[in-house]
Design a protein around this motif. Structure first.
Motif, PDB file in Angstrom:
ATOM      1  N   CYS A 159      72.706  55.924  -4.578  1.00  0.00           N
ATOM      2  CA  CYS A 159      71.399  55.383  -4.948  1.00  0.00           C
ATOM      3  C   CYS A 159      71.318  55.209  -6.457  1.00  0.00           C
ATOM      4  CB  CYS A 159      70.262  56.304  -4.495  1.00  0.00           C
ATOM      5  SG  CYS A 159      70.144  56.558  -2.702  1.00  0.00           S
ATOM      6  N   THR A 169      66.960  52.200  -5.378  1.00  0.00           N
ATOM      7  CA  THR A 169      67.636  51.425  -4.353  1.00  0.00           C
ATOM      8  C   THR A 169      68.850  52.209  -3.894  1.00  0.00           C
ATOM      9  OG1 THR A 169      66.940  49.339  -5.368  1.00  0.00           O
ATOM     10  CG2 THR A 169      68.735  49.233  -3.785  1.00  0.00           C
ATOM     11  N   CYS A 170      68.986  52.368  -2.577  1.00  0.00           N
ATOM     12  CA  CYS A 170      70.132  53.072  -2.008  1.00  0.00           C
ATOM     13  C   CYS A 170      71.028  52.061  -1.308  1.00  0.00           C
ATOM     14  CB  CYS A 170      69.670  54.156  -1.032  1.00  0.00           C
ATOM     15  SG  CYS A 170      68.688  55.456  -1.845  1.00  0.00           S
ATOM     16  N   PHE A 171      72.339  52.319  -1.369  1.00  0.00           N
ATOM     17  CA  PHE A 171      73.320  51.343  -0.912  1.00  0.00           C
ATOM     18  C   PHE A 171      74.155  51.898   0.241  1.00  0.00           C
ATOM     19  CE2 PHE A 171      72.863  50.971  -5.568  1.00  0.00           C
ATOM     20  CZ  PHE A 171      72.209  49.752  -5.614  1.00  0.00           C
ATOM     21  N   LYS A 178      77.193  44.694   1.694  1.00  0.00           N
ATOM     22  CA  LYS A 178      76.489  45.803   1.061  1.00  0.00           C
ATOM     23  C   LYS A 178      75.022  45.711   1.454  1.00  0.00           C
ATOM     24  CE  LYS A 178      75.723  45.805  -3.454  1.00  0.00           C
ATOM     25  NZ  LYS A 178      74.279  45.992  -3.771  1.00  0.00           N
ATOM     26  N   ASN A 180      71.220  46.958   0.898  1.00  0.00           N
ATOM     27  CA  ASN A 180      70.297  47.582  -0.039  1.00  0.00           C
ATOM     28  C   ASN A 180      69.067  48.077   0.704  1.00  0.00           C
ATOM     29  OD1 ASN A 180      72.034  46.693  -2.027  1.00  0.00           O
ATOM     30  ND2 ASN A 180      70.750  44.956  -2.624  1.00  0.00           N
ATOM     31  N   LEU A 182      65.467  49.512  -0.329  1.00  0.00           N
ATOM     32  CA  LEU A 182      64.600  49.671  -1.484  1.00  0.00           C
ATOM     33  C   LEU A 182      63.464  50.654  -1.183  1.00  0.00           C
ATOM     34  CD1 LEU A 182      66.019  46.805  -1.796  1.00  0.00           C
ATOM     35  CD2 LEU A 182      64.069  46.202  -3.234  1.00  0.00           C
ATOM     36  N   THR A 217      75.378  40.537   0.041  1.00  0.00           N
ATOM     37  CA  THR A 217      74.410  41.617  -0.127  1.00  0.00           C
ATOM     38  C   THR A 217      73.184  41.353   0.733  1.00  0.00           C
ATOM     39  OG1 THR A 217      75.148  42.052  -2.392  1.00  0.00           O
ATOM     40  CG2 THR A 217      72.970  42.841  -1.787  1.00  0.00           C
ATOM     41  N   ASP A 219      69.302  42.886   1.974  1.00  0.00           N
ATOM     42  CA  ASP A 219      68.197  43.837   1.887  1.00  0.00           C
ATOM     43  C   ASP A 219      67.778  44.232   3.294  1.00  0.00           C
ATOM     44  OD1 ASP A 219      68.214  43.706  -0.836  1.00  0.00           O
ATOM     45  OD2 ASP A 219      66.412  42.471  -1.025  1.00  0.00           O
TER      46      ASP A 219
END
Length: 332
Positions: A159, A169-171, A178, A180, A182, A217, A219
């Motif tokens: 994060c 933000t943690c990944f 990837k 994300n 939030l 990426t 979200d």
């Protein structure tokens, strides 16, 4: 739901694909460059969860344009105009629309990135419900409120609080993407309490809504998160952890930590990549396991066959040419 799961597990690796992640029908048009000029085409009628590929094959340009129209929906365009008409159309040229008997409509930009083979654009990224559609939005179940329902497996990466659009933000990394998450009020604090107990490299199951995407990426707004037993691909990733150097050139080195790979040459840091161990990689699915790597800034992904992996040796075959790359493990 089953359709979306198949699409998410096996994403398109070529073509420009447009998918309707809203809960209403959408009419879609596109604009693109052809033979030095501009062309606009429409309409494709997309029911909820449907996709269309208006541009087939590897993408020749970085920017394309699209328009989506749905009853009760407002389209957030980029003031890029193309010619359209009410009926199905293919129109060459983007000027003099009214004089030629066409309408002028504003489109949104699709940035597929440099050298992209394929890209998927979600309608919901540029569409919001107007007041006319507000009632239908509140009537939707919890699943799918923020985008496409998603369930999948990934590895926790860490994060950060560097991004201003959220407290942090943690990944998570998995399947060549990837994810994300939030901390912006959409994912509950209870789930972030679970995240606080994770260590980088922990395998997890994610369940939520795919709320937006840029290149590799995504979200995600989470509804559920849990740890899971490590699978065969996770175990390969675990064995890759640590420092490696090229047998051909000892100055060429990289360090694997969690789902990240930091490359360096002669002691100077170069590119930072994410990586996934997968059973398939693009069009390749018969020689695995595969190592898929992509630049942290969203660059082109690369596929490798993991030919050999021991405590001290790593042999990769770079695809599609099959170039053999040999590495050895550095000390702890």
């Amino acid at each position: 739901m089953a359709f979306w799961m198949l699409w998410l597990v096996n994403p398109a690796w070529a073509d420009l694909e447009i998918c309707n992640d809203t809960h209403d029908s959408q009419s879609v048009a596109i604009g693109y460059k052809l033979d030095g000029g501009w062309v606009s085409e429409g309409w494709w009628q997309l029911e909820p969860e449907a996709c269309v590929s208006p541009i087939l094959g590897p993408l020749k340009f970085r920017f394309y344009y699209y328009l989506a129209q749905g009853d009760g929906w407002k389209f957030d365009h980029d003031r890029v105009s193309f010619c359209t008409q009410a009926d199905v159309f293919t129109i060459r040229g983007d000027g003099g629309c009214e004089q030629r008997g066409y309408d002028r409509s504003y489109f949104a930009k699709i940035d597929v990135g440099k050298g992209a083979a394929g890209y998927t654009q979600l309608v919901g990224e540029h569409s919001t419900l107007s007041s006319k559609g507000a009632e239908s939005e509140t009537a939707q179940p919890a699943e799918g409120v923020w985008g496409i329902p998603y369930r999948g497996e990934a590895i926790f990466h860490g994060c950060t609080s560097l991004f201003q659009r959220a407290k942090r933000t943690c990944f998570f990394v998995g399947g060549g993407r990837k994810f994300n998450v939030l901390e912006d009020g959409r994912t509950s604090e209870e789930i972030f309490e679970v995240i606080d107990l994770l260590a980088p490299g922990d395998p997890v199951r994610l369940e939520g809504d795919w709320a937006g995407r840029f290149d590799t990426t995504v979200d995600v707004v989470l509804r559920h998160l849990e740890t899971r037993p490590a699978n065969a691909e996770d175990l390969i990733l675990k064995r890759l952890q640590g420092n490696w150097y090229s047998v051909k050139d000892a100055n060429d080195q990289f360090k694997v930590f969690g789902s990240g790979r930091q490359n360096s040459y002669d002691g100077s840091l170069t590119s930072m990549e994410y990586l996934s161990v997968m059973r398939y990689c693009g069009e390749f699915d018969s020689e695995g396991p595969y190592l898929y790597t992509w630049d942290s800034q969203g660059g082109t992904g690369l596929c490798y066959v993991v030919k050999e992996l021991t405590d001290n040796d790593l042999v990769l075959n770079y695809l599609p040419r099959g170039t053999e790359l040999r590495y050895r493990k550095l000390g702890p």
